[in-house]
Design an enzyme around this catalytic site. Structure first.
Site, PDB file in Angstrom:
ATOM      1  N   SER B 327       0.804  -1.227   0.000  1.00  0.00           N
ATOM      2  CA  SER B 327       0.000   0.000   0.000  1.00  0.00           C
ATOM      3  C   SER B 327       0.831   1.268   0.000  1.00  0.00           C
ATOM      4  O   SER B 327       0.277   2.360  -0.115  1.00  0.00           O
ATOM      5  CB  SER B 327      -0.905   0.023   1.231  1.00  0.00           C
ATOM      6  N   HIS B 369     -15.087   0.042   4.433  1.00  0.00           N
ATOM      7  CA  HIS B 369     -14.829   1.372   4.933  1.00  0.00           C
ATOM      8  C   HIS B 369     -15.984   2.337   4.726  1.00  0.00           C
ATOM      9  O   HIS B 369     -15.863   3.511   5.017  1.00  0.00           O
ATOM     10  CB  HIS B 369     -13.585   1.961   4.225  1.00  0.00           C
ATOM     11  N   CYS B 382      -7.716   2.168   2.014  1.00  0.00           N
ATOM     12  CA  CYS B 382      -8.826   1.373   1.491  1.00  0.00           C
ATOM     13  C   CYS B 382      -8.474   0.844   0.109  1.00  0.00           C
ATOM     14  O   CYS B 382      -8.219   1.592  -0.823  1.00  0.00           O
ATOM     15  CB  CYS B 382     -10.092   2.230   1.411  1.00  0.00           C
TER      16      CYS B 382
END
Lengths: 368, 636
Positions: B327, B369, B382
């Protein structure tokens, strides 16, 4: 002009000057080889030379008839000494070449170089001319050469054995033996060379092999030859200068005061010094050859020529060795190398040749 | 008898004698002339050669290895210097009683079988005055013990030289590299007698290798006159060596050391870059090796210990370690969206997953989320937000931005090698695999998985470029003539969006709340990343076997509103980003408040069992004792 007394006139001043010049040059080299010191070599060598010179001049006064009469006896005596040394060495448990006479270590093999010449000269002087081409002219000479040469080889001392053979062979040659005998002997010798080679001691074989290819072992046995050539070659024309030879002073040159003294000299004096020394030996040998040619008796002729050969053999083999043209055989340079034996031999030769010269002045030649 | 000859009379015999005597005399004279000619040949024609040989006999030239140039950090602090080293050599030419002398040395210097074998091998290969090393870096006591016995040890040459020294040891192993004696191939290539001079070392790795020409210097020489037995008669001349030049690094040695220590027992790397200049301030890869051991000739056992370690202490992970970025690339992807025209306010709904084609891609947060815009997509990391908009914006936009920010790029750094990884794109896949790009590939790439591979240095550069909007190029050496930093041309408010979102990761509702700096007024922005190593079938990624755990990653910059420093931390198999961001926090703290950072580190080190050196020594001892390597501690 003040008349010169005959006794003074009879002294061979020119020859003394020549011998002194050669030896004196040698003393300079020994002085340098000792790092600029009269000790341990130069002083002793100089004193020895003076003693031997006096001896040679005394020897020169002897009638040559005496040498001729005692030639065989002396020869037998030296052969006995050689056997004695051999036995002594055997008893002592090692190889021995000399007898200690106090002031000088006497090598009987050195004496043999002279004795063989005198004995053969007497033999051929007595040989009736008609027998020159017969077997009786050959075999006694071969035995006379073979016995001492064999004994010396046993010591083992290849160089001296060769010197004995060379002196003997020259007397035989000059006595008028048929030429083809020498031709065939040379051929036979060449054919037997491999066999002779195999009979040599290991270290002698090695020396011969390394002579043939010195670079094969630059740090081992070829070291002597390599370093000697470096010393001579680096000297150039004028040399590095007195006391400036690095090869000898830094111990790269082995035996720089004895067998390889010529290299020590050449490094510091260069080609000029070498040629001067060669010229000195040339004058000496020219004188002795003239004595041989002018000798009054046949014994005198043969003896003088044979002794000339003995001196020449020293010079030639030694120089060939230091210049890499012959194997390292351990033959000193006469009058130049430090050591008593070779000087004794050479000065005895000179004394006898002087005696022959004196003899030729006293009477008429037999051959005219 | 071939034919009858006239009878020989005394008169004819006399003539024969004269004739033959002249032949003998002539032969002698000829030989004499030949000898004179031979002598003239040797001394005139071959004079040059023999004069040279005589000179090389007489003069013995010993090279003095040059002192190596120092490697210093940005403040001039030595990271590699030289210290006095005592050594014993053998001069083969002067060694006459080899067995006796070697036997004595064996006892005096406590040489083992390996060492004796090497000495014998070197002695056989060497010749003349070329010294052979017996032992380097011996103690004063050993040196003295040899010195007093010197008269009985002909051929032995004790020498005072210099050895390379790295004050912080393993902390700079990968960065600086090490030096070593040149090997046979290197000597063959260089044909330089210096290469076989004992005590001479060349750079073998990293900066030491790269800057070899600068660091080397010029050797000194000592000419002495020696006798055939090797006795030195006098010194002819001595020319002292010229020390190599100093290499000035951009590294902050203190920070480097701190970062290396802070990684602790983990296997990972930390890269810190000055955002304004691109100066690399720290580049730590742990576990490491002690370059001091390598430089004085590493033992077989120690090398084996290092090469068998599953934490690969011999690999420089900062440049050669390739990892899926996870990420950590989300801010980069977001920037690509912004620059491609997607408003930051554009949002999508995250219900815990997104169906792409006939497969459902899950968000890491299975509960979902809810409504997610760009900022939330970053600080909550997310996945669905990125799955959704990546399909909309296309892979080309993302790949181009990745490359602009440094991913997949090779930097002009003074290092022997760097692995630059992959930024996948449709064209790349077509060329490499001959298959068309699939939507699933985009979805995977957008969360830093799949084909995407980066090294930690690239991550740090990416963080610096995102933070500043400038083309920050990493530099390891100080250079007055650097080109000014160019702008990437991002819209300022786009930079602001990303900075703020990354600030939220740490200081807001984000995924790395524990990464908050314990320093007043300095807020760090960051982004977490977790890179899956194996499919979930082999492990959950959080625990279990070490080698199946997820990599933990974190990129950061601080202060978030006026970025000065950027950093990347990658912890191999750390089990998630939680292993990485505390390290980033402490390293960043060190830049602003050293005392606080040191206090934190000391606490950690007490728990880990000591400093790097202490732990390495213990580990090596345990390995040598045959004990199994303890399982990697601290699977945080």
């Amino acid at each position: 002009m003040i008349p010169v007394p005959p006794a003074i006139q009879r002294i061979p001043w020119k020859l003394i000057a020549l011998l002194s010049a050669i030896t004196g040059f040698g003393l300079l080299v020994l002085y340098s080889a000792a790092g600029g010191s009269m000790n341990p070599w130069a002083l002793q060598q100089g004193l020895r030379f003076l003693a031997f010179l006096v001896g040679a001049l005394i020897l020169a006064r002897f009638p040559i008839k005496l040498f001729e009469d005692f030639a065989y006896l002396a020869y037998i005596g030296v052969v006995v000494l050689l056997i004695g040394v051999e036995l002594l060495g055997f008893v002592g448990g090692g190889s021995q070449r000399w007898l200690d006479l106090g002031i000088v270590n006497l090598q009987p093999s050195e004496l043999m170089k002279i004795a063989i010449v005198l004995a053969l000269a007497r033999f051929y002087a007595q040989l009736p001319p008609g027998n020159t081409r017969t077997w009786t002219a050959l075999w006694p000479a071969l035995v006379m050469i073979g016995v001492p040469a064999g004994l010396v080889m046993l010591q083992p001392d290849l160089g001296t054995a060769l010197a004995i053979c060379a002196g003997g062979a020259v007397v035989m040659f000059l006595s008028g033996l048929p030429l083809w005998w020498f031709g065939s002997a040379a051929l036979a010798g060449a054919a037997a060379l491999p066999i002779l080679f195999s009979m040599l001691h290991d270290y002698q074989q090695k020396r011969v092999l390394i002579f043939l290819d010195p670079e094969s072992d630059p740090l081992g046995a070829g070291y002597h030859i390599s370093q000697s050539k470096i010393a001579i070659g680096s000297g150039g024309i004028g040399g590095k200068g007195f006391l400036n030879g690095s090869q000898s002073h830094l111990d790269y040159l082995p035996e720089g005061h004895t067998d390889f003294i010529f290299a020590t000299m050449a490094e510091e004096w260069g080609l000029i010094g070498g040629l001067a020394l060669l010229f000195g030996f040339f004058l000496l040998l020219r004188w002795s050859t003239r004595v041989a040619l002018n000798a009054r008796t046949r014994f005198g002729q043969l003896a003088a020529a044979g002794l000339t050969m003995t001196i020449f053999f020293y010079v030639a083999i030694n120089l060939m060795m230091v210049m890499g043209l012959a194997p390292v055989v351990g033959i000193p340079l006469p009058l130049f190398s430090y050591g008593g034996s070779s000087m004794l031999t050479v000065m005895t030769c000179v004394g006898m040749i002087l005696a022959i010269e004196n003899d030729s002045r006293t009477g008429t030649r037999r051959f005219h | 008898m071939p034919r009858r000859k006239p009878p020989i009379t005394e008169a004819s015999r006399g003539i024969t004698f004269t004739r033959r005597a002249l032949v003998v005399g002539g032969t002698q004279a000829t030989l004499g002339v030949a000898l004179a000619a031979r002598m003239a040949y040797i001394s005139v024609v071959e004079n040059d050669r023999y004069a040279l040989e005589s000179e090389s006999n007489r003069v013995n030239l010993t090279l003095i290895p040059p002192r190596r140039g120092w490697i210093v950090d940005r403040h001039g602090k030595a990271m590699a210097n030289n210290r006095v080293s005592l050594r014993i050599d053998i001069i083969p030419d002067r060694l006459h009683n080899k067995e006796l002398v070697l036997g004595q040395l064996k006892t005096l210097l406590k040489l083992d079988g390996d060492a004796m074998e090497r000495i014998n091998r070197d002695l056989n290969a060497a010749s003349g005055f070329q010294p052979v090393a017996v032992k380097e870096d011996i103690s004063e006591a050993e040196y003295a013990s040899v010195l007093v016995r010197l008269p009985d040890l002909p051929g032995i040459a004790p020498a005072r030289g210099f050895a390379r020294y790295y004050p912080t040891g393993a902390a700079v192993g990968h960065l600086i590299g090490y030096v070593g004696a040149p090997n046979a191939e290197e000597y063959q290539e260089a044909k330089d007698p210096l290469y076989i001079t004992p005590g001479f070392k060349i750079g073998k790795q990293a900066l030491e290798k790269y800057f070899e020409p600068v660091l080397r210097g010029k050797p000194g020489a000592r000419r002495v006159e020696v006798t055939a037995r090797g006795k030195v008669v006098r010194d002819l001349s001595t020319q002292s060596d010229v020390q190599g030049k100093t290499v000035h690094l951009t590294i902050d040695a203190e920070l480097q050391y701190y970062a290396a220590r802070r990684i602790g027992p983990e296997s990972g790397s930390v890269v810190v870059i000055d955002c304004l200049t691109g100066d690399v301030l720290a580049m730590a890869s742990m576990p490491s090796f002690d370059p001091n051991s390598f430089s004085s000739g590493i033992g077989v056992a120690e090398y084996k210990w290092l090469s068998q370690n599953d934490h690969v202490p011999l690999r420089n992970k900062t440049l050669s370690g390739l990892y899926p970025p996870g990420s950590t690339i989300k801010p980069m992807v977001a920037m690509s969206f912004l620059e491609a025209g997607l408003p930051a306010s554009a949002s999508t709904f995250c219900g815990g997953g997104l169906r792409v084609g006939n497969r459902v891609f899950h968000c890491w947060q299975r509960r979902g989320h809810g409504q997610v815009d760009m900022a939330k997509g970053i600080y909550q990391s997310c996945d669905v937000y990125f799955y959704h908009f990546a399909q909309q914006m296309g892979m080309d936009v993302i790949a181009a931005m990745g490359k602009r920010l440094g991913l997949g790029q090779k930097f002009p750094l003074p290092v022997p090698s760097q692995s630059y990884g992959t930024v996948p794109s449709p064209a790349w896949k077509q060329e490499k695999y001959g298959r068309p790009w699939a939507v699933a590939d985009t979805v995977n790439a957008t969360i830093g998985q799949g084909y995407m591979l980066v090294n930690p240095t690239q991550l740090a550069v990416m963080a610096a470029r995102l933070a500043t909007g400038n083309i920050v190029m990493p530099h390891l050496t100080q250079d007055a003539n650097r080109a000014p930093v160019q702008s990437l041309g991002f819209a300022p408010d786009h930079i602001g969006v990303v900075r703020e979102a990354m600030n939220q990761v740490v200081n807001g509702l984000g995924t790395a709340g524990r990464a908050r700096l314990p320093v007043e007024d300095v807020k760090m922005a960051g982004k977490t990343g977790t890179a899956q190593v194996v499919s979930l079938s082999k492990g959950s990624g959080k625990g279990g076997l070490w080698k199946y755990r997820d990599h933990g990653l974190f990129i950061a910059f601080a202060p978030f509103d006026a970025p000065r420093y950027a950093a990347a931390v990658v912890i191999e198999h750390g089990g998630g980003s939680g292993a990485a961001y505390p390290i980033a926090r402490d390293v960043m703290t060190f830049l602003f408040d050293r005392e606080k950072a040191m206090a934190a580190l000391e606490g950690f080190e007490a728990g880990w069992g000591g400093t790097i050196e202490e732990r390495m020594a213990r580990d090596f001892a345990a390995w040598k004792a045959g004990a199994n390597r303890p399982p990697p501690e601290g699977a945080a």
